[in-house]
Scaffold this active site. Structure first.
Site, mmCIF file in Angstrom:
data_model
loop_
_atom_site.group_PDB
_atom_site.id
_atom_site.type_symbol
_atom_site.label_atom_id
_atom_site.label_comp_id
_atom_site.label_asym_id
_atom_site.label_seq_id
_atom_site.Cartn_x
_atom_site.Cartn_y
_atom_site.Cartn_z
ATOM 1 C CG ASN A 185 -2.044 1.862 -6.903
ATOM 2 O OD1 ASN A 185 -1.171 1.219 -6.408
ATOM 3 N ND2 ASN A 185 -3.012 2.426 -6.132
ATOM 4 C CG ASP A 208 -5.481 10.379 -4.120
ATOM 5 O OD1 ASP A 208 -5.346 10.064 -3.027
ATOM 6 O OD2 ASP A 208 -4.554 10.789 -4.892
ATOM 7 C CE LYS A 255 -2.545 13.415 3.703
ATOM 8 N NZ LYS A 255 -3.961 13.701 2.738
#
Length: 398
Positions: free
Chosen positions: A209, A278, A341
């Protein structure tokens, strides 16, 4: 800065006139200022100007001992709480990086154990020359810190990066350095993740990314400056970081997971800035996948969620801060991430906004706290965002 001893080393560039103003402002702020000048610096401004403003002798010659009871360059080196080289020419930076000591300034710089800061000033092309970049990188690894030059009209006629930072801003940096909470994380262990992960497809291809790791590197440096033992887990290998920071280089999401979780027990705080993939390819080819007629598909599998794992393992004494890079529904997504999270804070930003995306030196963030707090910040340098993050760690750790 009252009572702090600042040794100002002035090298020979047109920006010497700013060093005169800097001396005045430091003195007005309460600091004790002593000035050293190279021979070329004296071509631009006479030593008398610095003597009048600092109310101290100016040192220009290694062999000009003003006090027979001490060796001048050793005495100055021991006296300083901070050494600032401003302006720092390409020549001065090159001497410092290679340990050359051929005048009063460079000899004293080798002798001091005080923090050394450098404020470069030179032509934009000189600033970007591989030799100068290499010397700056070496000095950074040696522990020297830099006050970034400003962009604007240069004395040579060019417009670009290379202008000495304004005296007011340099004084603000020094004031911050001497602030009371400078070592507020002394004895604490802070783990930071930074950069993109790379998920292999075959020996020549991978998925990644646009993250550059700038934010994480700034957090690591700010935690280090506040006295913490910092562990930086990153995929980025071309950004300088202080040698005192324990740097663990990884590549994939799985490698980052292993590096973080095996070190989690001893940490006091986690700042998870890395952009972790991911999904990763289910099968990695041993050889380069050759082009075939028609379309193809890549089967993917879910990676381990590092932030969720750390949040679930978190002990009462630990602080967990995650990041949420979003393009829509920022608040909603950040709050959901904060809950799922089990983090103490989520730092969210809309990466579609100018100045807040990947690769920039600035960011626009909102802090979402587990206590329900929400703090919006305007456009800030990533260094400033990092300072606010470390302040949250200090606050949480008491």
């Amino acid at each position: 800065m009252n009572g702090k001893n600042i040794l100002l080393a002035v090298s020979g560039g047109i920006a010497v006139y700013k060093a005169v103003a800097l001396t005045s402002k430091l003195t007005q702020a309460g600091a004790n200022v002593k000035v050293m000048m190279t021979r070329h610096a004296q071509e631009f401004v006479p030593p008398l100007s610095f003597q009048v403003l600092s109310r101290n002798d100016v040192y220009t010659d290694t062999f000009d001992e003003k006090d027979s009871g001490v060796v001048a360059h050793i005495n100055l080196a021991d006296w300083a709480d901070l050494v600032l080289v401003a302006p720092a020419t390409a020549n001065m930076i090159g001497k410092m990086a290679n340990g050359i000591a051929d005048d009063m300034v460079t000899t004293t710089l080798l002798a001091t154990e005080a923090p050394v800061w450098v404020a470069p000033a030179m032509n934009v092309h000189m600033m970007n020359h591989p030799a100068v970049v290499r010397n700056i990188t070496q000095l950074y690894k040696d522990g020297v810190r830099f006050i970034e030059p400003d962009e604007g009209y240069l004395a040579c006629g060019y417009v670009g990066r290379g202008r000495l930072e304004e005296p007011e801003k340099i004084v603000a940096h020094i004031r911050r350095f001497f602030s009371e909470d400078n070592k507020s994380l002394l004895g604490k262990n802070v783990l930071v993740t930074a950069g993109p992960t790379r998920e292999k497809i075959d020996p020549v291809r991978y998925l990644t990314n646009r993250s550059t790791g700038k934010m994480g590197f700034q957090v690591a440096e700010q935690a280090y400056l506040k006295g913490a033992h910092v562990t930086l887990v990153t995929t980025v290998k071309d950004r300088p970081i202080p040698d005192a920071v324990e740097t663990v280089y990884v590549d994939s999401a799985e490698e980052m997971y292993q590096a973080v979780t095996t070190r989690a027990e001893k940490q006091d705080a986690f700042v998870m800035t890395a952009a972790v993939a991911d999904y990763t390819p289910l099968h990695v080819a041993d050889q380069k996948i050759k082009k075939q007629p028609g379309d193809t598909a890549l089967e993917m599998t879910r990676t381990k969620d590092i932030l969720a794992e750390i949040g679930a393992r978190k002990k009462a004494r630990q602080v967990v801060i995650g990041f949420a890079a979003e393009t829509e529904n920022v608040a909603e997504n950040a709050k959901r991430k904060l809950e799922t999270k089990q983090a103490d804070y989520i730092v969210a930003n809309d990466v579609s906004k100018d100045g807040a995306g990947f690769g920039t030196d600035t960011n626009i963030v909102t802090f979402y706290g587990a206590d329900g707090s929400v703090e919006d910040f305007p456009l800030l340098e990533k260094r400033e965002v990092a300072e606010k993050i470390t302040a949250k760690i200090v606050e949480k750790l008491g």
